[in-house]
Design a protein around this motif. Structure first.
Motif, PDB file in Angstrom:
ATOM      1  N   THR A  96       0.827  -1.196   0.000  1.00 23.09           N
ATOM      2  CA  THR A  96       0.000   0.000   0.000  1.00 23.09           C
ATOM      3  C   THR A  96       0.866   1.252   0.000  1.00 23.09           C
ATOM      4  O   THR A  96       2.052   1.213   0.342  1.00 23.09           O
ATOM      5  CB  THR A  96      -0.916   0.049   1.241  1.00 23.09           C
ATOM      6  OG1 THR A  96      -0.097   0.184   2.415  1.00 23.09           O
ATOM      7  CG2 THR A  96      -1.767  -1.214   1.352  1.00 23.09           C
ATOM      8  N   ASN A  97       0.247   2.373  -0.367  1.00 22.00           N
ATOM      9  CA  ASN A  97       0.949   3.658  -0.319  1.00 22.00           C
ATOM     10  C   ASN A  97       1.413   3.983   1.090  1.00 22.00           C
ATOM     11  O   ASN A  97       2.523   4.479   1.294  1.00 22.00           O
ATOM     12  CB  ASN A  97       0.021   4.778  -0.800  1.00 22.00           C
ATOM     13  CG  ASN A  97      -0.241   4.714  -2.284  1.00 22.00           C
ATOM     14  OD1 ASN A  97       0.658   4.893  -3.082  1.00 22.00           O
ATOM     15  ND2 ASN A  97      -1.473   4.438  -2.648  1.00 22.00           N
ATOM     16  N   LYS A  98       0.561   3.715   2.083  1.00 23.49           N
ATOM     17  CA  LYS A  98       0.914   4.047   3.463  1.00 23.49           C
ATOM     18  C   LYS A  98       2.111   3.225   3.925  1.00 23.49           C
ATOM     19  O   LYS A  98       3.027   3.751   4.566  1.00 23.49           O
ATOM     20  CB  LYS A  98      -0.289   3.805   4.375  1.00 23.49           C
ATOM     21  CG  LYS A  98      -0.129   4.374   5.784  1.00 23.49           C
ATOM     22  CD  LYS A  98      -0.146   5.886   5.774  1.00 23.49           C
ATOM     23  CE  LYS A  98      -0.311   6.480   7.173  1.00 23.49           C
ATOM     24  NZ  LYS A  98       0.836   6.243   8.049  1.00 23.49           N
ATOM     25  N   ALA A  99       2.117   1.930   3.589  1.00 26.22           N
ATOM     26  CA  ALA A  99       3.241   1.088   3.986  1.00 26.22           C
ATOM     27  C   ALA A  99       4.520   1.537   3.290  1.00 26.22           C
ATOM     28  O   ALA A  99       5.600   1.539   3.886  1.00 26.22           O
ATOM     29  CB  ALA A  99       2.939  -0.377   3.667  1.00 26.22           C
ATOM     30  N   ALA A 100       4.407   1.938   2.014  1.00 24.62           N
ATOM     31  CA  ALA A 100       5.586   2.433   1.285  1.00 24.62           C
ATOM     32  C   ALA A 100       6.074   3.741   1.897  1.00 24.62           C
ATOM     33  O   ALA A 100       7.288   3.975   2.013  1.00 24.62           O
ATOM     34  CB  ALA A 100       5.259   2.617  -0.191  1.00 24.62           C
ATOM     35  N   SER A 101       5.144   4.607   2.317  1.00 30.53           N
ATOM     36  CA  SER A 101       5.550   5.893   2.883  1.00 30.53           C
ATOM     37  C   SER A 101       6.245   5.709   4.224  1.00 30.53           C
ATOM     38  O   SER A 101       7.134   6.477   4.579  1.00 30.53           O
ATOM     39  CB  SER A 101       4.345   6.827   3.030  1.00 30.53           C
ATOM     40  OG  SER A 101       3.504   6.424   4.101  1.00 30.53           O
ATOM     41  N   VAL A 102       5.850   4.675   5.001  1.00 28.03           N
ATOM     42  CA  VAL A 102       6.530   4.389   6.269  1.00 28.03           C
ATOM     43  C   VAL A 102       8.004   4.074   6.005  1.00 28.03           C
ATOM     44  O   VAL A 102       8.901   4.532   6.717  1.00 28.03           O
ATOM     45  CB  VAL A 102       5.839   3.213   6.999  1.00 28.03           C
ATOM     46  CG1 VAL A 102       6.680   2.730   8.172  1.00 28.03           C
ATOM     47  CG2 VAL A 102       4.459   3.634   7.489  1.00 28.03           C
ATOM     48  N   THR A 111       8.379   1.845  -3.176  1.00 27.87           N
ATOM     49  CA  THR A 111       7.229   2.159  -4.015  1.00 27.87           C
ATOM     50  C   THR A 111       6.197   1.054  -3.811  1.00 27.87           C
ATOM     51  O   THR A 111       6.458   0.076  -3.107  1.00 27.87           O
ATOM     52  CB  THR A 111       7.641   2.271  -5.496  1.00 27.87           C
ATOM     53  OG1 THR A 111       6.539   2.775  -6.262  1.00 27.87           O
ATOM     54  CG2 THR A 111       8.047   0.923  -6.078  1.00 27.87           C
ATOM     55  N   THR A 112       5.025   1.192  -4.411  1.00 31.92           N
ATOM     56  CA  THR A 112       3.995   0.160  -4.250  1.00 31.92           C
ATOM     57  C   THR A 112       4.169  -0.941  -5.288  1.00 31.92           C
ATOM     58  O   THR A 112       4.769  -0.743  -6.349  1.00 31.92           O
ATOM     59  CB  THR A 112       2.583   0.750  -4.391  1.00 31.92           C
ATOM     60  OG1 THR A 112       2.419   1.274  -5.708  1.00 31.92           O
ATOM     61  CG2 THR A 112       2.340   1.848  -3.373  1.00 31.92           C
ATOM     62  N   VAL A 381      -4.085  11.886  -1.315  1.00 29.46           N
ATOM     63  CA  VAL A 381      -3.835  10.464  -1.087  1.00 29.46           C
ATOM     64  C   VAL A 381      -2.726  10.327  -0.041  1.00 29.46           C
ATOM     65  O   VAL A 381      -1.567  10.673  -0.297  1.00 29.46           O
ATOM     66  CB  VAL A 381      -3.442   9.749  -2.395  1.00 29.46           C
ATOM     67  CG1 VAL A 381      -3.250   8.251  -2.146  1.00 29.46           C
ATOM     68  CG2 VAL A 381      -4.499   9.972  -3.469  1.00 29.46           C
ATOM     69  N   ILE A 382      -3.079   9.828   1.129  1.00 29.67           N
ATOM     70  CA  ILE A 382      -2.119   9.704   2.228  1.00 29.67           C
ATOM     71  C   ILE A 382      -0.998   8.738   1.837  1.00 29.67           C
ATOM     72  O   ILE A 382      -1.246   7.619   1.391  1.00 29.67           O
ATOM     73  CB  ILE A 382      -2.805   9.201   3.510  1.00 29.67           C
ATOM     74  CG1 ILE A 382      -3.896  10.180   3.953  1.00 29.67           C
ATOM     75  CG2 ILE A 382      -1.791   8.978   4.619  1.00 29.67           C
ATOM     76  CD1 ILE A 382      -3.386  11.520   4.417  1.00 29.67           C
ATOM     77  N   GLY A 383       0.243   9.192   2.002  1.00 32.13           N
ATOM     78  CA  GLY A 383       1.390   8.335   1.745  1.00 32.13           C
ATOM     79  C   GLY A 383       1.904   8.369   0.326  1.00 32.13           C
ATOM     80  O   GLY A 383       2.990   7.858   0.057  1.00 32.13           O
ATOM     81  N   ALA A 384       1.143   8.951  -0.621  1.00 36.33           N
ATOM     82  CA  ALA A 384       1.602   9.018  -2.003  1.00 36.33           C
ATOM     83  C   ALA A 384       2.674  10.090  -2.126  1.00 36.33           C
ATOM     84  O   ALA A 384       2.626  11.124  -1.447  1.00 36.33           O
ATOM     85  CB  ALA A 384       0.436   9.325  -2.940  1.00 36.33           C
ATOM     86  N   GLU A 385       3.643   9.851  -2.999  1.00 37.51           N
ATOM     87  CA  GLU A 385       4.716  10.822  -3.175  1.00 37.51           C
ATOM     88  C   GLU A 385       4.198  12.117  -3.781  1.00 37.51           C
ATOM     89  O   GLU A 385       4.689  13.197  -3.492  1.00 37.51           O
ATOM     90  CB  GLU A 385       5.813  10.218  -4.049  1.00 37.51           C
ATOM     91  CG  GLU A 385       6.551   9.065  -3.378  1.00 37.51           C
ATOM     92  CD  GLU A 385       7.671   8.529  -4.238  1.00 37.51           C
ATOM     93  OE1 GLU A 385       8.784   9.082  -4.177  1.00 37.51           O
ATOM     94  OE2 GLU A 385       7.421   7.571  -4.976  1.00 37.51           O
TER      95      GLU A 385
END
Length: 507
Positions: A96-102, A111-112, A381-385
């Motif tokens: 997910t985006n959130k997991a990638a952002s962590v 990245t996802t 979009v939370i966590g998206a670059e």
């Protein structure tokens, strides 16, 4: 071994050495820092398993650095240069985006999975800029772009290593330089996958097809994917391919949240005994709180974690009621969860466009306001670059004791959203927040049902996943009550975009 290995615990060091040996067998020598051309016949699939705090992310980050120092080229999914036979590549992935952002917040260029499965198609003229930025071509002369614009692009790329971000810094919109998306046709090389407990069988098979060398990092104590019939994908690997990290590093710093998580492994512990442990932890450490009510201010960015859908729907409606949100529209700042994309097959390109920009199932989104066209929403979009997007939206507000959701507004087709003030613990996997509210009455209900999953009481798995979502503070909510908001909903806390909103998709 790399310098980072000097601080490894024995189990991390053993895992590092086993992985280094496997990489050496495919032509990547981390000790000598040398690379050989990829061998198409050789395939490696391994898994690094451990509970929260066991050092999986530390090991993943150290391997990423070592591969980079050895000359392996990191592929982000944003843009790929010309393929060379001898090139060795690495992709760090999350579901997910959130997991990638962590991971990105910890310095790992993740990245996802979706962004690797589907690659952007660049306009030939602007691809010349991408090649120049990546050191694969001469500085181009592009009509309509000044030297100052190219200088801004180069400065951004040096700082961020993002081709789309650099082109946006030059004043271009995504629709200028990305003409579409296609499923990856050529395999890559080495893939490191975090949060592998979330992978389903199809994703696992896709990844094995793309990456001859695939290393999974996962927590066997989490909940398996909702649609899974055979548990977690790494359970199918032979025992020698599964590396276990047993030492809990973050406990050494006296983390009460992790202490509680690992206490759940005691087979003699029941729910009421665990809740007494939570109360004792709260009495001596501010990072754990026995909460008499749900704090509505936290729900706007950190959803309440629940087990039952009925609880989720009830909390969502209470959140909207205390904010005096009208039924016929959303307020800017309301949280949403993407529930998929509803587009016919002939709009496959638009579906890929939306998904590639972060609107995948489970993505956390904040509503910013209506778009310029009917049925469109402006979203963060939370966590998206690159978090800002405008998309055709179908928003569903579920109601207690009603079979069909209420739809305040909708396009004919596009991205589908549920409200995100409360989510199930299953959907929270892969995400973390500074503050996490866990609705304890739901965990109690699961314990009274006596259900088990993979040989462990379901309530323990639910509690483990829920409390390990907390980065800094755990709020163990024991009453079915909601506070009043201290201020109206706002979007002022969201990070500013790196370029103007530039996507109108899903028409």
């Amino acid at each position: 071994m790399t310098e980072s290995a000097l601080t490894y615990s024995p189990d991390q060091a053993e895992a590092h050495d086993r992985i280094a040996q496997a990489l050496r067998s495919v032509g990547v020598d981390l000790d000598e820092g040398t690379l050989a051309p990829p061998c198409d016949e050789k395939r490696v699939v391994m898994a690094v398993l451990g509970k929260a705090g066991s050092g999986k992310t530390l090991l993943l980050a150290a391997l990423t650095r070592a591969l980079d120092e050895a000359g392996v080229e990191t592929v982000s999914g944003d843009w790929e240069g010309r393929r060379r036979r001898e090139r060795r590549t690495l992709a760090i992935l999350a579901p997910t985006n959130k997991a990638a952002s962590v991971l990105r917040m910890r310095g790992v260029p993740a990245t996802t999975i979706h962004r690797i499965l589907y690659t952007p198609v660049y306009h030939p003229e602007y691809e010349k800029i991408a090649e120049w930025l990546a050191g694969q071509g001469e500085r181009p002369a592009i009509e309509g772009l000044t030297d100052q614009a190219l200088a801004r692009a180069a400065a951004f790329y040096q700082a961020q290593k993002s081709i789309p971000g650099a082109l946006a810094a030059a004043g271009l919109r995504g629709s200028d330089f990305i003409t579409g998306w296609k499923r990856r046709e050529e395999p890559l090389d080495i893939g490191l996958v975090d949060e592998a407990s979330m992978l389903d069988t199809r994703q696992f098979e896709d990844l094995k097809e793309i990456f001859p060398t695939l290393i999974l990092f996962g927590d066997p104590a989490q909940l398996p994917p909702v649609k899974s019939t055979g548990g977690m994908v790494f359970e199918s690997l032979p025992a020698p391919a599964r590396l276990t990290l047993s030492r809990i590093h973050r406990q050494e710093a006296g983390n009460p949240i992790l202490d509680l998580a690992h206490a759940l492994a005691d087979p003699a512990l029941d729910f009421h005994g665990f809740e007494r442990m939570v109360q004792e932890a709260a009495s001596r450490d501010a990072r754990v709180r026995m909460a008499e009510r749900v704090e509505v201010d936290l729900m706007a960015r950190s959803p309440v974690l629940v087990w039952r859908n009925a609880t989720r729907i009830r909390l969502i409606n209470a959140f909207r009621a205390v904010h005096e949100a009208p039924e016929t529209e959303l307020l800017p700042g309301e949280p949403l969860i993407c529930d998929g994309i509803e587009l016919p097959l002939r709009h496959r390109k638009k579906r890929l466009d939306l998904e590639a920009r972060g609107l995948i199932k489970g993505a956390q989104v904040v509503y910013l306001g209506p778009g310029k066209r009917a049925g469109f929403s402006r979203l963060h979009v939370i966590g998206a670059e690159d978090p800002l997007i405008s998309a055709a939206s179908i928003v569903k507000i579920e109601k207690p004791d009603e079979a069909e959701p209420f739809i305040p507004f909708a396009a004919n087709m596009g991205a589908v959203f549920l409200h995100g003030a409360a989510v199930t613990i299953h959907k929270a996997q892969g995400s973390q927040w500074p503050d996490v509210q866990v609705f304890a009455p739901d965990i109690d209900a699961a314990s009274r049902m006596g259900r088990s999953e993979a040989g462990q009481p379901l309530w323990k798995r639910l509690a483990y996943v829920a409390i390990t979502r907390a980065e800094e503070r755990l709020h163990w909510v024991v009453r079915n009550r909601l506070s009043k908001p201290s201020a109206p909903l706002s979007v002022a806390d969201l990070k500013a975009p790196r370029a103007p909103l530039r996507l109108e998709a899903g028409e």
